[in-house]
Design a protein around this motif. Structure first.
Motif, PDB file in Angstrom:
ATOM      1  N   LEU A  65       0.951  -1.216   0.049  1.00 22.11           N
ATOM      2  CA  LEU A  65      -0.040  -0.003   0.002  1.00 22.11           C
ATOM      3  C   LEU A  65       0.875   1.413   0.007  1.00 22.11           C
ATOM      4  N   THR A  66       2.096   1.044  -0.287  1.00 21.35           N
ATOM      5  CA  THR A  66       2.938   2.323  -0.347  1.00 21.35           C
ATOM      6  C   THR A  66       2.645   3.164  -1.258  1.00 21.35           C
ATOM      7  N   ASP A  67       2.348   4.504  -0.884  1.00 15.49           N
ATOM      8  CA  ASP A  67       2.022   5.548  -1.896  1.00 15.49           C
ATOM      9  C   ASP A  67       0.758   5.484  -2.377  1.00 15.49           C
ATOM     10  N   LEU A  68      -0.254   4.698  -1.596  1.00 15.01           N
ATOM     11  CA  LEU A  68      -1.662   4.580  -2.118  1.00 15.01           C
ATOM     12  C   LEU A  68      -2.377   4.921  -0.885  1.00 15.01           C
ATOM     13  N   PRO A  69      -3.484   5.268  -1.089  1.00 16.96           N
ATOM     14  CA  PRO A  69      -4.648   6.206  -0.066  1.00 16.96           C
ATOM     15  C   PRO A  69      -5.224   5.275   0.418  1.00 16.96           C
ATOM     16  N   PHE A  70      -4.714   3.897   0.853  1.00 17.99           N
ATOM     17  CA  PHE A  70      -5.598   2.791   1.757  1.00 17.99           C
ATOM     18  C   PHE A  70      -4.399   2.546   2.807  1.00 17.99           C
ATOM     19  N   ALA A  71      -5.413   2.161   3.993  1.00 19.85           N
ATOM     20  CA  ALA A  71      -4.455   1.484   4.995  1.00 19.85           C
ATOM     21  C   ALA A  71      -5.309   0.254   5.513  1.00 19.85           C
ATOM     22  N   PRO A  72      -4.667  -0.693   6.312  1.00 22.13           N
ATOM     23  CA  PRO A  72      -5.273  -2.010   6.756  1.00 22.13           C
ATOM     24  C   PRO A  72      -5.944  -1.622   7.622  1.00 22.13           C
ATOM     25  N   LYS A  73      -7.042  -2.313   7.630  1.00 21.45           N
ATOM     26  CA  LYS A  73      -8.261  -1.883   8.704  1.00 21.45           C
ATOM     27  C   LYS A  73      -8.286  -3.460   9.890  1.00 21.45           C
ATOM     28  N   GLU A  74      -7.926  -3.285  11.057  1.00 20.01           N
ATOM     29  CA  GLU A  74      -7.978  -4.543  11.748  1.00 20.01           C
ATOM     30  C   GLU A  74      -7.358  -5.663  11.536  1.00 20.01           C
ATOM     31  N   SER A  75      -6.446  -5.323  10.478  1.00 17.03           N
ATOM     32  CA  SER A  75      -5.412  -6.577   9.804  1.00 17.03           C
ATOM     33  C   SER A  75      -4.158  -5.791   9.392  1.00 17.03           C
ATOM     34  N   SER A  76      -3.521  -7.130   8.888  1.00 19.66           N
ATOM     35  CA  SER A  76      -2.243  -6.572   8.603  1.00 19.66           C
ATOM     36  C   SER A  76      -2.011  -6.767   6.840  1.00 19.66           C
ATOM     37  N   THR A  77      -0.983  -6.365   6.349  1.00 17.10           N
ATOM     38  CA  THR A  77      -1.019  -6.438   4.813  1.00 17.10           C
ATOM     39  C   THR A  77      -0.301  -7.776   4.209  1.00 17.10           C
ATOM     40  N   GLU A  78      -0.125  -8.658   5.353  1.00 17.37           N
ATOM     41  CA  GLU A  78       0.220  -9.984   4.857  1.00 17.37           C
ATOM     42  C   GLU A  78      -0.554 -11.197   5.384  1.00 17.37           C
ATOM     43  N   LYS A  79      -0.894 -12.028   4.523  1.00 10.00           N
ATOM     44  CA  LYS A  79      -1.514 -13.075   4.883  1.00 10.00           C
ATOM     45  C   LYS A  79      -1.031 -14.517   4.887  1.00 10.00           C
ATOM     46  N   VAL A  80      -0.979 -15.700   5.597  1.00 14.09           N
ATOM     47  CA  VAL A  80      -0.123 -16.886   5.555  1.00 14.09           C
ATOM     48  C   VAL A  80      -1.085 -18.226   5.471  1.00 14.09           C
ATOM     49  N   ILE A  81      -1.105 -18.708   4.323  1.00 17.03           N
ATOM     50  CA  ILE A  81      -1.882 -19.877   4.055  1.00 17.03           C
ATOM     51  C   ILE A  81      -1.055 -21.091   4.454  1.00 17.03           C
ATOM     52  N   ASP A  82      -1.660 -22.120   5.104  1.00 15.01           N
ATOM     53  CA  ASP A  82      -0.899 -23.333   5.549  1.00 15.01           C
ATOM     54  C   ASP A  82      -0.756 -24.185   4.472  1.00 15.01           C
ATOM     55  N   GLU A  83      -1.779 -24.396   3.641  1.00 11.46           N
ATOM     56  CA  GLU A  83      -1.619 -25.325   2.400  1.00 11.46           C
ATOM     57  C   GLU A  83      -2.564 -25.021   1.465  1.00 11.46           C
ATOM     58  N   ILE A  84      -2.359 -25.173   0.183  1.00  5.23           N
ATOM     59  CA  ILE A  84      -3.510 -25.336  -0.640  1.00  5.23           C
ATOM     60  C   ILE A  84      -3.068 -26.676  -1.514  1.00  5.23           C
ATOM     61  N   LYS A  85      -3.988 -27.849  -1.550  1.00  5.35           N
ATOM     62  CA  LYS A  85      -3.984 -28.798  -2.349  1.00  5.35           C
ATOM     63  C   LYS A  85      -3.937 -28.512  -3.932  1.00  5.35           C
ATOM     64  N   ASP A  86      -3.256 -29.521  -4.534  1.00  6.19           N
ATOM     65  CA  ASP A  86      -3.301 -29.226  -5.894  1.00  6.19           C
ATOM     66  C   ASP A  86      -4.765 -29.265  -6.773  1.00  6.19           C
ATOM     67  N   GLY A  87      -4.759 -28.420  -7.422  1.00  7.26           N
ATOM     68  CA  GLY A  87      -6.291 -28.172  -7.984  1.00  7.26           C
ATOM     69  C   GLY A  87      -7.235 -27.357  -7.242  1.00  7.26           C
ATOM     70  N   GLU A  88      -6.929 -27.064  -5.786  1.00  8.58           N
ATOM     71  CA  GLU A  88      -8.182 -26.572  -5.031  1.00  8.58           C
ATOM     72  C   GLU A  88      -7.704 -24.995  -4.783  1.00  8.58           C
ATOM     73  N   GLU A  89      -8.644 -24.270  -4.353  1.00 12.13           N
ATOM     74  CA  GLU A  89      -8.631 -22.800  -4.313  1.00 12.13           C
ATOM     75  C   GLU A  89      -8.764 -22.299  -2.721  1.00 12.13           C
ATOM     76  N   GLU A  90      -8.347 -20.955  -2.713  1.00 10.43           N
ATOM     77  CA  GLU A  90      -8.396 -20.564  -1.307  1.00 10.43           C
ATOM     78  C   GLU A  90      -8.574 -19.142  -1.423  1.00 10.43           C
ATOM     79  N   THR A  91      -9.377 -18.595  -0.659  1.00  7.96           N
ATOM     80  CA  THR A  91      -9.762 -17.136  -0.809  1.00  7.96           C
ATOM     81  C   THR A  91      -9.034 -16.368   0.405  1.00  7.96           C
ATOM     82  N   VAL A  92      -8.124 -15.269   0.153  1.00  9.07           N
ATOM     83  CA  VAL A  92      -7.631 -14.431   1.153  1.00  9.07           C
ATOM     84  C   VAL A  92      -8.201 -13.238   1.022  1.00  9.07           C
ATOM     85  N   SER A  93      -8.601 -12.376   2.508  1.00  6.05           N
ATOM     86  CA  SER A  93      -9.285 -11.296   2.509  1.00  6.05           C
ATOM     87  C   SER A  93      -8.409 -10.141   3.045  1.00  6.05           C
ATOM     88  N   PHE A  94      -8.342  -9.111   2.719  1.00  5.94           N
ATOM     89  CA  PHE A  94      -7.453  -7.656   3.171  1.00  5.94           C
ATOM     90  C   PHE A  94      -8.902  -6.804   3.511  1.00  5.94           C
TER      91      PHE A  94
END
Length: 279
Positions: A65-94
């Protein structure tokens, strides 16, 4: 032979490593983000997909978000996903908030996805919009009397947070007044917090006519607006103007007054003459 064998092992290891990287791939299948106004919150959702042939662990997803007019709200700018199995999907929200200083436009947010010593970069977009808001006011008017010519000045104020452009002001035809000046004026741009004034010359056809105003303009996203307003202008009827002393009396009344004065003078003269005759 030993040298060739060693080279063969090295080449085989490289090919295996290359195949492993090819078979392990995370991509952004889709993303979604609501259109937001300055000061509002939004959710940025990233749909990640494992398009490789192996399960992938310890995936780090981050946004910049550097030089952008946005800020994180009650969350960070980084998310960690333990695992995504082959062919599967995962949603990450900021959860983000658009800063009050955000201007109306589409912003590109860099996204970084890291896994197994591999980093992939992408861009997603978020649109900031501000509603255009123009106010129409009667700035001033000449003293208008029914059936007489007068000038009215219209003030256009940009009360919104975004610039408006291609502004055209039109005084629409009406049975309540006759337009003597050009009925349409091109203004152009009006910045946020700024204003423009335009003058029209009319003849009021009744007391207190309502001016019918039409505004056409576009916002910074090129969306077109058509706004209609009505403004009441104070205009006196002929009778009201005479009662208030704003309109000179007609010639008929003037002659009547002169005749009365003449009769009074004549009567006084006759009276004096009679008195002298008696003496």
């Amino acid at each position: 032979m030993k040298k060739t064998y060693t080279l063969g092992i090295t080449l085989a290891s490289f090919l295996l490593l290359l195949l492993a990287k090819v078979s392990a791939q995370i991509s952004i299948d889709s993303f979604s983000a609501d259109t937001v106004q300055p000061g509002e919150e939004l959710d940025l959702d990233l749909q990640l997909e494992n398009v490789g042939e192996e399960d992938i662990e310890n995936i780090i997803v981050s946004i910049d978000l550097t030089d952008l007019p946005f800020a994180p709200k009650e969350s960070s700018t980084e998310k960690v996903i333990d695992e995504i199995k082959d062919g599967e999907e995962e949603t990450v929200s900021f959860q983000l908030v658009a800063l009050a200083s955000a201007e109306a436009q589409t912003y590109k947010i860099p996204v970084s996805i890291s896994y197994e010593n591999t980093t992939k970069s992408s861009l997603v977009s978020v649109e900031v919009r501000t509603d255009a808001k123009l106010s129409v006011l009667l700035e001033s008017s000449d003293l208008l009397i029914e059936e007489q010519q007068g000038a009215v000045t219209i003030k256009i104020v940009n009360e919104g947070l975004t610039q408006v452009k291609f502004v055209t002001l039109t005084l629409l035809e009406s049975t309540e007044y006759e337009i003597l000046s050009p009925d349409s004026v091109y203004i152009g741009e009006i910045d946020s917090g700024d204003f423009e004034t335009e003058e029209f010359t009319i003849i009021a056809k009744r007391s207190d006519p309502e001016l019918k105003i039409e505004l056409e303009y576009r916002d910074t996203n090129n969306e077109e607006y058509i706004q209609k307003e009505e403004l009441e202008v104070k205009a006196y009827s002929t009778e009201e103007a005479r009662e208030l002393g704003l309109l000179k009396q007609g010639n008929t009344l003037t002659w009547i007054l002169l005749l009365l004065v003449l009769l009074l003078v004549t009567a006084l003269w006759i009276r004096r003459k009679r008195k002298k005759h008696v003496h």
